[in-house]
Design a protein around this motif. Structure first.
Motif, PDB file in Angstrom:
ATOM      1  N   ALA A   1      35.330  47.001  37.167  1.00 59.19           N
ATOM      2  CA  ALA A   1      35.620  47.146  35.738  1.00 59.19           C
ATOM      3  C   ALA A   1      35.311  48.543  35.221  1.00 59.19           C
ATOM      4  CB  ALA A   1      34.841  46.105  34.941  1.00 59.19           C
ATOM      5  N   ASP A   2      34.333  49.214  35.845  1.00 61.92           N
ATOM      6  CA  ASP A   2      33.970  50.560  35.386  1.00 61.92           C
ATOM      7  C   ASP A   2      34.760  51.657  36.096  1.00 61.92           C
ATOM      8  OD1 ASP A   2      32.881  50.482  37.917  1.00 61.92           O
ATOM      9  OD2 ASP A   2      30.815  50.900  37.288  1.00 61.92           O
ATOM     10  N   GLY A   3      35.751  51.259  36.902  1.00 58.18           N
ATOM     11  CA  GLY A   3      36.594  52.241  37.575  1.00 58.18           C
ATOM     12  C   GLY A   3      36.134  52.634  38.955  1.00 58.18           C
ATOM     13  N   THR A   4      34.954  52.172  39.372  1.00 62.94           N
ATOM     14  CA  THR A   4      34.483  52.462  40.720  1.00 62.94           C
ATOM     15  C   THR A   4      35.163  51.526  41.720  1.00 62.94           C
ATOM     16  OG1 THR A   4      32.603  50.954  40.441  1.00 62.94           O
ATOM     17  CG2 THR A   4      32.262  53.285  39.882  1.00 62.94           C
TER      18      THR A   4
ATOM     19  N   ASP B   1      42.765  37.606  39.839  1.00 64.73           N
ATOM     20  CA  ASP B   1      43.751  38.686  39.779  1.00 64.73           C
ATOM     21  C   ASP B   1      43.202  39.817  38.930  1.00 64.73           C
ATOM     22  OD1 ASP B   1      45.938  40.316  39.580  1.00 64.73           O
ATOM     23  OD2 ASP B   1      47.149  38.918  38.402  1.00 64.73           O
ATOM     24  N   LEU B   2      42.942  40.949  39.561  1.00 64.95           N
ATOM     25  CA  LEU B   2      42.330  42.097  38.892  1.00 64.95           C
ATOM     26  C   LEU B   2      43.318  43.233  38.669  1.00 64.95           C
ATOM     27  CD1 LEU B   2      38.986  42.146  40.941  1.00 64.95           C
ATOM     28  CD2 LEU B   2      39.475  40.962  38.778  1.00 64.95           C
ATOM     29  N   GLY B   3      44.608  42.951  38.856  1.00 67.27           N
ATOM     30  CA  GLY B   3      45.607  43.994  38.679  1.00 67.27           C
ATOM     31  C   GLY B   3      45.723  44.923  39.874  1.00 67.27           C
ATOM     32  N   VAL B   4      45.164  44.523  41.016  1.00 67.22           N
ATOM     33  CA  VAL B   4      45.124  45.352  42.215  1.00 67.22           C
ATOM     34  C   VAL B   4      46.055  44.768  43.276  1.00 67.22           C
ATOM     35  CG1 VAL B   4      43.672  46.177  44.115  1.00 67.22           C
ATOM     36  CG2 VAL B   4      42.789  46.181  41.767  1.00 67.22           C
TER      37      VAL B   4
ATOM     38  N   VAL C   1      48.720  50.043  39.745  1.00 64.62           N
ATOM     39  CA  VAL C   1      49.607  50.802  38.860  1.00 64.62           C
ATOM     40  C   VAL C   1      49.065  50.756  37.435  1.00 64.62           C
ATOM     41  CG1 VAL C   1      51.931  50.915  37.886  1.00 64.62           C
ATOM     42  CG2 VAL C   1      51.626  50.376  40.320  1.00 64.62           C
ATOM     43  N   HIS C   2      48.618  49.598  37.027  1.00 64.59           N
ATOM     44  CA  HIS C   2      48.139  49.399  35.655  1.00 64.59           C
ATOM     45  C   HIS C   2      47.016  50.368  35.313  1.00 64.59           C
ATOM     46  CE1 HIS C   2      47.444  46.834  32.064  1.00 64.59           C
ATOM     47  NE2 HIS C   2      46.188  47.234  32.209  1.00 64.59           N
ATOM     48  N   HIS C   3      46.084  50.541  36.228  1.00 63.95           N
ATOM     49  CA  HIS C   3      44.915  51.395  35.975  1.00 63.95           C
ATOM     50  C   HIS C   3      45.085  52.807  36.534  1.00 63.95           C
ATOM     51  CE1 HIS C   3      42.467  48.156  34.347  1.00 63.95           C
ATOM     52  NE2 HIS C   3      42.791  47.390  35.370  1.00 63.95           N
ATOM     53  N   ASN C   4      46.263  53.097  37.090  1.00 63.10           N
ATOM     54  CA  ASN C   4      46.486  54.400  37.726  1.00 63.10           C
ATOM     55  C   ASN C   4      45.367  54.709  38.714  1.00 63.10           C
ATOM     56  OD1 ASN C   4      47.845  56.816  38.245  1.00 63.10           O
ATOM     57  ND2 ASN C   4      46.709  57.925  36.679  1.00 63.10           N
ATOM     58  N   TRP C   5      45.097  53.750  39.582  1.00 60.73           N
ATOM     59  CA  TRP C   5      43.946  53.797  40.491  1.00 60.73           C
ATOM     60  C   TRP C   5      44.405  53.623  41.935  1.00 60.73           C
ATOM     61  CZ3 TRP C   5      42.224  49.986  43.868  1.00 60.73           C
ATOM     62  CH2 TRP C   5      40.957  50.174  44.431  1.00 60.73           C
ATOM     63  N   LEU C   6      43.778  54.367  42.815  1.00 62.64           N
ATOM     64  CA  LEU C   6      44.084  54.298  44.240  1.00 62.64           C
ATOM     65  C   LEU C   6      42.813  54.569  45.029  1.00 62.64           C
ATOM     66  CD1 LEU C   6      46.058  54.481  46.763  1.00 62.64           C
ATOM     67  CD2 LEU C   6      46.195  56.924  46.246  1.00 62.64           C
ATOM     68  N   THR C   7      42.590  53.808  46.101  1.00 59.18           N
ATOM     69  CA  THR C   7      41.477  54.131  46.988  1.00 59.18           C
ATOM     70  C   THR C   7      42.025  54.677  48.299  1.00 59.18           C
ATOM     71  OG1 THR C   7      39.485  53.294  48.085  1.00 59.18           O
ATOM     72  CG2 THR C   7      41.328  51.762  47.899  1.00 59.18           C
ATOM     73  N   PRO C   8      41.659  55.892  48.680  1.00 58.81           N
ATOM     74  CA  PRO C   8      42.186  56.496  49.914  1.00 58.81           C
ATOM     75  C   PRO C   8      41.389  56.029  51.138  1.00 58.81           C
ATOM     76  CG  PRO C   8      40.752  58.060  48.820  1.00 58.81           C
ATOM     77  CD  PRO C   8      40.776  56.818  47.945  1.00 58.81           C
TER      78      PRO C   8
END
Length: 462
Positions: free
Chosen positions: A347-350, A361-364, A407-414
């Motif tokens: 939730a905090d972006g980490t 479902d967390l949008g991931v 996509v929703h959070h513009n987040w990606l883990t490499p």
């Protein structure tokens, strides 16, 4: 070994042309049009399939644990040294099957693969085992157990089953070879799988238990009951020549005396089975992946379940869930879909970890969910691969699709995990050629175990 390879999806550089006047008079130069950013390449379906199989193989070839040649638990491109010596037992089983696919498709040299597999299996011969079962994690330097949790420091029967699924495929692939090194490799694989004391993990009850520890005994107390990822454990336990279980263990344990069956449906698609922890919907997609890399669900039935229908419907429901998108996540669509356990966005972006599913479902999106479902949803899975490779190459790294993104959070883990990279290429190959399914299902001991439990396979003739 350093890895400084950079994946580039730009196929051309900008070439500037200057245009002169046809007369002797010089005209003022027109303003230069803005240069559009390079567009992603447009690959054919055949090219995409080849790329994803080659790239995911790298996880188990280029980034293998260097001493054992087995699969690292994880590989973080943003921190390559993290857990560099931690071996994933189950992920290594998936890795063995990836290497076989790599040999078959000419992506790696056969002789080098045989040498690596021999090193890996020799390591397993000398690694810690607990009544024949390997632990969840092994130390790549010395083969000793690395506790997965305080009480999980002994045998892990499910991770062992994923490993053995790979060992049996290795045995079947090389057992008729005329090459002495390949025959010796097949014998190693056979000896290793036959050493697992499956029936000991029943505690004398009609159910299999997941864990045993020399320090904490059976305190984990986790029974294997369906439906989830653990079906393969019962199949192998029944197939064991020296440590076999009875049909009653399967019927009362895995099948819950018939309570595994579900009359429910989602989006008009029958569930077939009750998914553990999912209520009246489906669980994460890995439920229908891990056991079925070798075990062919097509036309596979017992007295309670049609596993071909159960696994295919699981994937179809998961796809329809993304289309319906009840939580209104930006980016979910018919071509961007798939929930399963993977790295996740907190939730905090980490970055954390979660078993993504309709009930969580967390949008991931986890790429392995749709890609490893290729045999079940070939059209929808191919649509997803085009979405990645032709439209969103930013979600792809040095070892194939990254583990998770939003996509929703513009987040990606490499980052990568062995158990997520592992099913993709093998399941694509099963969809293409039934390669691993044929190896595993035609193994005489496997077939004997399936028959013992009351299974029938229209695909394999029993």
């Amino acid at each position: 070994m350093k890895f400084n390879r950079i994946l580039s999806f730009s196929l051309a550089t900008a070439i500037l042309f200057s245009y002169g006047s046809c007369s002797n008079e010089r005209t003022p130069s027109a303003p230069e049009p803005p240069i559009d950013p390079p567009k992603p390449a447009t690959y054919t379906d055949v090219q995409i399939i080849d790329m994803v199989q080659k790239e995911t193989l790298k996880y188990f070839w280029d980034f293998a644990e260097p001493n054992s040649k087995l699969a690292r638990e994880r590989y973080h491109t943003d921190n390559p040294g993290m857990d560099a010596g931690v071996i994933s037992t189950g992920g290594s089983g998936f890795g063995l099957m990836n290497i076989l696919v790599g040999i078959k498709n000419g992506h790696i040299p056969r002789n080098e693969a045989v040498s690596r597999l021999t090193t890996a299996l020799t390591f397993l011969e000398n690694a810690d085992r607990f009544h024949g079962a390997w632990p969840h994690w092994l130390n790549g330097s010395n083969g000793q157990v690395i506790p997965f949790s305080t009480m999980d420091n002994g045998g892990d029967l499910v991770e062992t089953a994923f490993l053995v699924q790979g060992l049996i495929c290795v045995r079947e692939y090389f057992k008729t070879s005329a090459d002495s090194a390949e025959l010796a490799l097949a014998q190693k694989a056979d000896n290793l799988w036959k050493g697992v004391e499956w029936n000991w993990y029943t505690k004398g009850e009609n159910v299999l238990y997941w864990h045993w520890s020399p320090d904490y005994s059976w305190q984990m107390n986790h029974r294997l009951q369906g439906f989830d990822e653990t079906l393969i454990t019962y199949i192998l336990a029944a197939a064991s020549p020296d440590f076999s279980i009875s049909k009653e263990v399967y019927t009362q344990g895995w099948a819950r005396g018939g309570a595994i069956k579900s009359a429910g449906s989602q989006y008009g698609i029958p569930l077939i089975v009750n998914h553990n922890g999912a209520g009246q919907t489906v669980g994460p997609m890995f439920f229908s992946h891990y056991s079925f890399i070798g075990l062919d669900p097509r036309g596979l039935t017992d007295e309670f379940v049609n596993y071909g229908a159960a696994t295919a419907n699981h994937a179809k429901i998961m796809h329809q869930y993304a289309v319906a998108n009840p939580k209104n996540w930006n980016g979910y669509s018919a071509k961007n879909w798939g929930l399963t356990a993977s790295y996740s966005r907190n939730a905090d972006g980490t970055t954390g970890y979660a078993a993504h599913q309709p009930g969580n479902d967390l949008g991931v999106i986890s790429p392995t969910a749709a890609i490893s479902s290729f045999p079940y949803t070939p059209t929808e899975s191919m649509d997803y691969l085009r979405f990645l490779y032709n439209e969103n190459p930013k979600y792809i790294g040095i070892a194939g699709p990254y583990d998770a993104y939003s996509v929703h959070h513009n987040w990606l883990t490499p980052r990568y995990l062995a158990i997520d990279q592992g099913p993709m290429s093998p399941m694509i190959e099963n969809a293409r050629t039934s390669f691993l399914w044929n190896l595993f299902m035609n193994a005489p001991d496997v077939r004997q175990g399936l028959v013992k439990l009351g299974f029938h396979s229209t695909q394999h003739g029993f």
